[in-house]
Design a protein around this motif. Structure first.
Motif, short mmCIF file in Angstrom:
data_model
loop_
_atom_site.label_atom_id
_atom_site.label_comp_id
_atom_site.label_asym_id
_atom_site.label_seq_id
_atom_site.Cartn_x
_atom_site.Cartn_y
_atom_site.Cartn_z
N PHE A 249 20.63 9.93 34.77
CA PHE A 249 20.12 11.09 35.49
C PHE A 249 21.26 12.08 35.70
O PHE A 249 22.40 11.68 35.93
CB PHE A 249 19.55 10.69 36.86
CG PHE A 249 18.34 9.81 36.77
CD1 PHE A 249 17.10 10.36 36.55
CD2 PHE A 249 18.45 8.44 36.87
CE1 PHE A 249 15.97 9.56 36.45
CE2 PHE A 249 17.34 7.63 36.78
CZ PHE A 249 16.09 8.19 36.57
N ALA A 250 20.94 13.36 35.65
CA ALA A 250 21.95 14.39 35.87
C ALA A 250 22.39 14.39 37.33
O ALA A 250 21.60 14.09 38.22
CB ALA A 250 21.40 15.76 35.49
N VAL A 251 23.65 14.76 37.56
CA VAL A 251 24.15 14.89 38.92
C VAL A 251 23.65 16.23 39.45
O VAL A 251 23.90 17.28 38.86
CB VAL A 251 25.69 14.83 38.94
CG1 VAL A 251 26.21 15.04 40.34
CG2 VAL A 251 26.17 13.52 38.36
N GLU A 252 22.93 16.20 40.55
CA GLU A 252 22.36 17.43 41.10
C GLU A 252 23.40 18.16 41.94
O GLU A 252 24.15 17.54 42.70
CB GLU A 252 21.14 17.10 41.96
CG GLU A 252 20.01 16.49 41.15
CD GLU A 252 18.79 16.22 41.99
OE1 GLU A 252 18.76 16.62 43.17
OE2 GLU A 252 17.87 15.60 41.47
N PRO A 253 23.46 19.50 41.82
CA PRO A 253 24.43 20.26 42.61
C PRO A 253 24.04 20.29 44.08
O PRO A 253 22.88 20.11 44.44
CB PRO A 253 24.36 21.66 41.99
CG PRO A 253 23.00 21.74 41.39
CD PRO A 253 22.66 20.35 40.95
N LYS A 254 25.03 20.54 44.92
CA LYS A 254 24.79 20.65 46.36
C LYS A 254 23.97 21.92 46.63
O LYS A 254 24.27 22.99 46.09
CB LYS A 254 26.13 20.72 47.09
CG LYS A 254 26.01 20.73 48.59
CD LYS A 254 27.38 20.74 49.25
CE LYS A 254 27.24 20.82 50.75
NZ LYS A 254 28.55 20.87 51.41
#
Length: 56
Positions: A14-19
């Motif tokens: 899964f992609a790392v989601e931005p803050k």
């Protein structure tokens, strides 16, 4: 990197989601700069159109 293991041992990444953050309203200086930028672009486009009409 976050991942899960599916049936048969396959990995699902899964992609790392931005803050996520809330946008701040523009300051007076930013509004003036935006207005100057828009005005400059409009003058540039009008000048290029005038040159195109003059050449044709």
């Amino acid at each position: 990197m976050p991942y899960t293991t599916e049936e048969g041992g396959r990995l699902n990444n899964f992609a790392v989601e931005p803050k996520v953050y809330q946008a701040q309203p523009w300051t007076a200086q930013q509004k003036v700069r935006a207005a100057l930028l828009v005005t400059g672009v409009l003058v540039l486009v009008a000048g290029l159109m005038a040159i195109a009409v003059g050449v044709s």
